[in-house]
Scaffold this active site. Sequence first.
Site, mmCIF file in Angstrom:
data_model
loop_
_atom_site.group_PDB
_atom_site.id
_atom_site.type_symbol
_atom_site.label_atom_id
_atom_site.label_comp_id
_atom_site.label_asym_id
_atom_site.label_seq_id
_atom_site.Cartn_x
_atom_site.Cartn_y
_atom_site.Cartn_z
ATOM 1 N N ASN A 45 0.920 -1.139 0.003
ATOM 2 C CA ASN A 45 -0.122 -0.179 0.081
ATOM 3 C C ASN A 45 0.609 0.646 -0.059
ATOM 4 O O ASN A 45 1.891 1.384 -1.122
ATOM 5 C CB ASN A 45 -1.007 0.225 0.539
ATOM 6 C CG ASN A 45 -0.553 0.073 2.605
ATOM 7 O OD1 ASN A 45 0.410 -0.919 2.550
ATOM 8 N ND2 ASN A 45 -1.330 0.752 3.534
ATOM 9 N N ASP A 46 1.118 1.961 0.792
ATOM 10 C CA ASP A 46 1.666 3.437 0.975
ATOM 11 C C ASP A 46 2.792 3.453 0.374
ATOM 12 O O ASP A 46 3.469 2.551 1.248
ATOM 13 C CB ASP A 46 1.365 3.868 2.150
ATOM 14 C CG ASP A 46 0.236 4.061 3.262
ATOM 15 O OD1 ASP A 46 -1.085 3.294 2.043
ATOM 16 O OD2 ASP A 46 -0.107 4.598 4.364
ATOM 17 N N GLN A 62 4.656 0.247 2.028
ATOM 18 C CA GLN A 62 4.261 -0.436 3.362
ATOM 19 C C GLN A 62 3.914 -2.654 2.694
ATOM 20 O O GLN A 62 2.891 -2.110 1.385
ATOM 21 C CB GLN A 62 2.630 -0.224 3.568
ATOM 22 C CG GLN A 62 2.807 0.710 4.355
ATOM 23 C CD GLN A 62 2.757 0.053 5.635
ATOM 24 O OE1 GLN A 62 1.790 0.140 6.883
ATOM 25 N NE2 GLN A 62 4.485 1.607 6.766
ATOM 26 N N SER A 106 3.024 3.776 8.066
ATOM 27 C CA SER A 106 3.519 4.450 7.333
ATOM 28 C C SER A 106 4.332 5.656 7.823
ATOM 29 O O SER A 106 4.306 6.173 9.054
ATOM 30 C CB SER A 106 2.524 5.333 6.152
ATOM 31 O OG SER A 106 2.160 4.283 5.539
ATOM 32 N N ARG A 165 -1.232 8.883 13.140
ATOM 33 C CA ARG A 165 -0.543 7.667 12.720
ATOM 34 C C ARG A 165 0.578 8.672 11.358
ATOM 35 O O ARG A 165 -0.411 9.781 11.193
ATOM 36 C CB ARG A 165 -1.044 6.836 12.248
ATOM 37 C CG ARG A 165 -1.826 6.178 11.245
ATOM 38 C CD ARG A 165 -2.846 5.519 11.136
ATOM 39 N NE ARG A 165 -3.666 5.244 10.810
ATOM 40 C CZ ARG A 165 -4.866 5.294 10.594
ATOM 41 N NH1 ARG A 165 -5.145 5.399 12.130
ATOM 42 N NH2 ARG A 165 -6.138 5.758 10.083
ATOM 43 N N ASP A 166 0.881 8.446 10.796
ATOM 44 C CA ASP A 166 1.709 8.953 9.912
ATOM 45 C C ASP A 166 2.632 9.773 10.146
ATOM 46 O O ASP A 166 2.917 11.124 9.224
ATOM 47 C CB ASP A 166 0.506 8.635 8.632
ATOM 48 C CG ASP A 166 0.093 7.912 8.165
ATOM 49 O OD1 ASP A 166 0.419 6.020 8.683
ATOM 50 O OD2 ASP A 166 -1.072 8.357 7.455
HETATM 51 C C1 FRU Z 1 -2.920 4.518 4.814
HETATM 52 C C2 FRU Z 1 -2.765 4.197 5.587
HETATM 53 C C3 FRU Z 1 -1.447 5.020 6.968
HETATM 54 C C4 FRU Z 1 -1.236 3.153 7.158
HETATM 55 C C5 FRU Z 1 -0.932 2.574 6.939
HETATM 56 C C6 FRU Z 1 -0.916 1.074 7.099
HETATM 57 O O1 FRU Z 1 -3.537 3.457 3.655
HETATM 58 O O2 FRU Z 1 -4.374 3.157 6.730
HETATM 59 O O3 FRU Z 1 -2.777 5.718 7.648
HETATM 60 O O4 FRU Z 1 0.097 4.342 8.395
HETATM 61 O O5 FRU Z 1 -1.972 2.824 5.364
HETATM 62 O O6 FRU Z 1 -0.588 0.503 5.867
#
Ligand code: FRU
Length: 497
Positions: A45-46, A62, A106, A165-166
Amino acid sequence: MKQWTREERYRLLLDAEEIRPLHGRILRSEYRQTYHIQPVTGLLNDPNGFIFHNGRWHLFYQWCPWGAVHGLKYWYHTSSDDLIHWKNLGACIRPDSDFDNKGAYSGSALPVDGSIYLYYTGNHRDEDWTRKSYTCLAVIDENGRLKKKDEPLFGPNEDYTEHQRDPKIIYRKNEGKYLIMIGAQTKDRHGCVIFYESDYPDRDWHFRGQLNVPGFESFGDMWECPSVEQIAGKDVLIFCPQHLSLPGRGNDHNHNGYLIGRMDWETLTFTPEGSFHVLDFGFDSYAAECASNIEPYNLINTGNRSGDDKAVIVAWMGLPDSAYPTDDEEWQGCLTLPRELTVHNRRLIQKPLDILDGLRDEPADVSRGVIPDACEMIVRVRDGDLNLNLFTQPDGSGGFRIIYDSASKEFTVDRSQMKTRFNESFGEQRTRVLEESLSELRIFIDRSSVEIFVNDGEAVMTSRVFPQADEHGFTYEGNAAIRIWSLKHAMHEDFVI
Ligand code: FRU
């Protein structure tokens, strides 16, 4: 209960031999991309930690190694010297500590002396499943070795809900301060950004305050992946407001967008100079990440050298809470092409990098009406309407439709006529009203994606697409000239764990 050492835990968590057969199987998928970053196995993902360091680009993603599920997340490491040819370097941050026991989520990267500092969210669950988010640090030293800091930099902020997060790291050189911005949710369930500050990159962090964004106090219930970038003399706040319905976006409540304005770092106020715009008008784009702290000279090897204050942006070509046709093959997701970002008329302009021209192989014979496996299609529109159907069946029916109506300047993509349909409930059409008449499209097609750059970056529309064996034709109507270049493969498929 047995206490596992970190080494034991790592072996338990990720066994390369266990996932090697998965890798072998997905290589046979007809939807493997040829010049986009995609997961070595499982789910991507990210994009995370996008950075230029010691002459190379580093980009992490990710990663859930075992299949097409949003399970336990790792950071996977890829690297490139030109932003086009990427190498797999293996698992990087592993969720092998108590504070990231449910995933290394992330985050972002900063060069510090010879090392790369990676800031990420340790997604922790207690035994009763209460979630706690920790902001953590891992360092890749000059020899490429990764060491996680034993303790998080700081824990969850009690004044906000569990959704925090992030981390995006920012170094304010003039003030000698480090700042971390975190996507969060207020107790009354509004999306926001909170800031932490320190004089050091690796210790003494304290809460600095919440970002004020006048007019956006109630705009989605959580802001994922926030960042502030300086581009062409403007400040740009990029974020993903969740659970928000926006006109023209169907039932899709996942948006990745931006505000252009002015950031006051003293009062932590971002004053928008216009409305919220989405970054990408297509179907599959989320959690974009800019390579920050890049000097213009770092762009030399991409060819895009000219102006100043440019950024390079890359996004996840996918959406949360979605299923994709490759889930049956036990993999999912890829990243978009890296794109050059500039500002024009209070809008972000996204262009393909000049260096992509180097991927061009043979010009294809347009009169055959067949789309090569991986190609760039350049459409110069002289005037009037355009109807371009990609991935049509042999009798010309079906296809991924690209429609331009010159009277209303409406530019539409429609994937409802493809044989393999997915995420229909989010809506299968997207329309954008162009500011200028349509003059040019640059369409980058890979085996399972289409990225359309409209009018030299005025709008971008990104979509996954899964054509079947008899869906490789194209047809068009309109006063336009089309050229097609086959593109060379650029993504290595090495199995590196
Ligand atoms: C965005 C997200 C982030 C998180 C990550 C988990 O797509 O939900 O907020 O850190 O993906 O994989």
